[in-house]
Design a protein around this motif. Structure first.
Motif, short mmCIF file in Angstrom:
data_model
loop_
_atom_site.label_atom_id
_atom_site.label_comp_id
_atom_site.label_asym_id
_atom_site.label_seq_id
_atom_site.Cartn_x
_atom_site.Cartn_y
_atom_site.Cartn_z
N ALA A 211 1.13 -1.38 0.43
CA ALA A 211 0.30 0.02 -0.43
C ALA A 211 0.77 1.43 0.10
O ALA A 211 0.61 1.84 -0.21
CB ALA A 211 -0.61 -0.44 1.35
N TYR A 212 2.43 1.27 1.01
CA TYR A 212 2.85 2.70 0.99
C TYR A 212 3.62 2.60 -0.53
O TYR A 212 4.23 3.64 -0.72
CB TYR A 212 3.85 2.43 1.84
CG TYR A 212 3.43 3.19 2.96
CD1 TYR A 212 3.46 5.19 2.71
CD2 TYR A 212 3.59 3.07 4.34
CE1 TYR A 212 2.93 5.72 3.67
CE2 TYR A 212 2.86 4.36 5.28
CZ TYR A 212 2.90 5.07 5.26
OH TYR A 212 3.00 6.23 6.20
N LEU A 213 3.86 1.41 -0.87
CA LEU A 213 4.91 2.20 -2.37
C LEU A 213 4.01 2.45 -3.41
O LEU A 213 3.78 2.75 -4.05
CB LEU A 213 5.46 0.28 -2.64
CG LEU A 213 6.55 0.10 -1.88
CD1 LEU A 213 6.97 -1.59 -1.58
CD2 LEU A 213 7.96 1.08 -2.21
N ALA A 214 2.15 1.28 -3.77
CA ALA A 214 1.40 1.89 -4.17
C ALA A 214 1.06 3.85 -3.53
O ALA A 214 1.60 4.30 -4.88
CB ALA A 214 -0.02 1.10 -4.77
N ILE A 215 1.25 4.22 -3.26
CA ILE A 215 1.02 5.34 -2.60
C ILE A 215 2.18 6.38 -3.31
O ILE A 215 1.98 7.23 -3.48
CB ILE A 215 0.85 6.04 -1.08
CG1 ILE A 215 0.20 5.31 -0.45
CG2 ILE A 215 1.56 7.92 -0.99
CD1 ILE A 215 -1.06 5.27 1.20
N ARG A 216 3.54 6.10 -2.78
CA ARG A 216 4.37 7.02 -2.77
C ARG A 216 4.85 6.51 -5.03
O ARG A 216 4.72 7.74 -5.77
CB ARG A 216 5.68 5.91 -2.79
CG ARG A 216 6.10 5.82 -1.07
CD ARG A 216 6.27 7.58 -0.69
NE ARG A 216 6.53 7.63 0.53
CZ ARG A 216 5.08 8.32 1.93
NH1 ARG A 216 4.45 8.34 0.84
NH2 ARG A 216 5.59 8.13 3.42
N VAL A 217 4.51 5.71 -5.68
CA VAL A 217 4.06 5.27 -7.16
C VAL A 217 3.01 6.08 -7.58
O VAL A 217 3.55 6.57 -7.99
CB VAL A 217 4.88 4.02 -7.67
CG1 VAL A 217 4.65 3.58 -8.63
CG2 VAL A 217 5.82 2.97 -6.99
N ALA A 218 1.77 5.34 -7.30
CA ALA A 218 0.53 6.24 -7.91
C ALA A 218 0.43 7.57 -7.35
O ALA A 218 -0.37 8.00 -8.03
CB ALA A 218 -0.12 4.98 -7.68
N GLY A 219 0.65 7.50 -6.32
CA GLY A 219 -0.51 8.59 -5.46
C GLY A 219 -0.97 8.17 -4.76
O GLY A 219 -1.70 7.61 -5.18
N VAL A 220 -1.30 9.39 -3.62
CA VAL A 220 -3.05 8.85 -3.31
C VAL A 220 -4.17 9.22 -4.21
O VAL A 220 -4.80 8.47 -4.06
CB VAL A 220 -2.95 10.00 -1.70
CG1 VAL A 220 -4.61 10.17 -1.25
CG2 VAL A 220 -2.48 9.87 -0.82
#
Length: 434
Positions: A211-220
């Motif tokens: 989840a955090y990597l998705a937040i960092r890569v794709a953004g919220v």
């Protein structure tokens, strides 16, 4: 924190079968003071269920209820403290019958949306009071742009680390980028230190990484777009999985991690609390839980530090974007007006300080943070306060089927039984059918 706000609501997904919701209530004093305000006059009985069934919050809530009753003659507050699982079971029964309590515990997200659609909760008009509450916290309790509740506590996930073990591995400072993090893992292994403690048998713990990597890569915003149309199979989410696989391939976790639990004498929290691993990715309750399951019942004390999840080069998300959740209250559909006023009283700065002073909650009302005592919790609160964007736990934010698939798919990745592409595709398949 005396009540871990994430794993204390872990099986909230079980409430989804209700088709009913846990709305939150709203309120905080209009001026942020401890004044209970005007309950609107008249007599009323308020049925209040919460899950703070141990001290210090058990007594804190009881005393605040007494204070409100004293200031509002004719109002009686009947409190039902329940253990988390007992709460969910009892709430299931009453919501299926269409008779929710006047005030009850809630965590927002996808389950709240279902509950709103079932007509079991009230929309809350906070008026000017909303300005005193953390905006990211308020957003967790919005459905279709409307406010259906207010949190009383808001925390975030981050890395808890052992400063002594970092020194042993000659890591000068906590890593700020994913590249630095991977490098730190290598240094820890070279120094003979287990880099990361992980409860591999409980999939919610591993979902934090993806989840955090998705937040960092794709953004919220990227996550929100994917949640809207189910497009979790797009490149950004495959890339998030690939980054996680990069870590997994380093074998950074303790021996036997796939069978480990989170809260057990040989589990993730205990391994950190006994100084047997350098890091764990966990919510704000980590210090207390580490201490509780450590051999000494004290944890590692001042050796423990906190740092945000690292940034990913080229990613759309900011290092300051946060991931987590908290605790709130919901108003049942038939709650009297005095129930709203009581919630406003509970969210006043003075009331919030009474919970924060025991480090039992991370307050959401401006001005109450001065009551926090623990240095690490102050750091977490400060990170939350400055977070430009906030993402609720994925297995809470999304429809239960999607949240469950995220957890299950990520667990397969951690066990080296699935590729990053398959993880993204499987989550997308479920999400597109919602």
């Amino acid at each position: 924190m005396t009540t871990p706000s994430y794993f204390s609501r872990r099986s909230v997904l079980g409430l989804a079968g209700l088709g009913a919701g846990a709305a939150l209530l709203g309120g905080c004093g209009d001026d942020g003071s401890g004044d209970s305000g005007n309950s609107g006059g008249g007599s009323a009985t308020i049925d209040w269920w919460h899950i703070s069934n141990v001290d210090p919050m058990l007594t804190t809530w009881a005393n605040l209820a007494k204070d409100f009753q004293t200031a509002n003659s004719g109002v009686e507050i009947k409190i039902t403290p329940l253990e988390n699982e007992a709460f969910k079971a009892k709430l299931t029964t009453v919501t299926q019958a269409g008779t929710p309590p006047d005030i009850f515990h809630s965590w927002g997200g996808g389950v709240l949306k279902q509950q709103v659609e079932a007509g079991l909760v009230k929309e809350i008009d906070l008026g000017d009071a909303a300005a005193n509450i953390n905006k990211n916290g308020l957003d967790i309790y919005k459905v279709d742009g409307k406010q259906y509740g207010v949190p009383f506590d808001l925390g975030m996930v981050g890395f808890w680390y052992n400063k002594e073990l970092f020194d042993k591995a000659k890591i000068a400072a906590p890593p700020a980028t994913w590249g630095e993090f991977i490098d730190a893992v290598g240094k820890l292994k070279t120094a003979g230190v287990t880099p990361i403690a992980l409860a591999g048998s409980e999939s919610w713990t591993a979902h934090f990484y993806w989840a955090y990597l998705a937040i960092r890569v794709a953004g919220v915003d990227g996550l929100a777009a994917a949640a809207a149309d189910g497009s979790f199979d797009q490149p950004d989410f495959v890339a998030a999985g690939a980054r996680f696989k990069e870590l997994i391939d380093l074998d950074p976790f303790q021996k036997g991690f796939l069978g480990a639990k989170y809260s057990a004498t040989d589990g993730q929290a205990a391994i950190m609390g006994n100084g047997q691993a350098a890091m764990e990715l966990m919510g704000q309750w980590a210090p207390t839980t580490e201490a509780a399951y450590s051999t000494t019942k004290k944890g590692i004390g001042e050796k423990l530090g906190f740092f945000p999840f690292p940034a990913v080069d080229g990613g759309k998300g900011s290092l300051e974007d946060a991931f987590g959740g908290g605790n709130g209250f919901a108003l049942g559909k038939d709650a009297p007006p005095q129930a709203t006023e009581f919630i406003k009283f509970l969210l006043s700065a003075d009331s919030q300080r009474k919970g924060a002073s025991s480090d039992s909650i991370l307050p959401v009302t401006a001005g109450a943070e001065d009551a926090l005592k623990d240095a690490n919790l102050k750091s977490v609160h400060a990170a939350i306060a400055k977070a430009p964007k906030f993402q609720l736990y994925l297995d809470q934010a999304y429809a239960p089927a999607v949240g469950t698939q995220v957890n299950d798919s990520v667990a397969e990745l951690v066990a080296k039984k699935a590729t990053p592409e398959k993880v993204a595709q499987d989550i997308a398949k479920v999400a597109k059918n919602q």
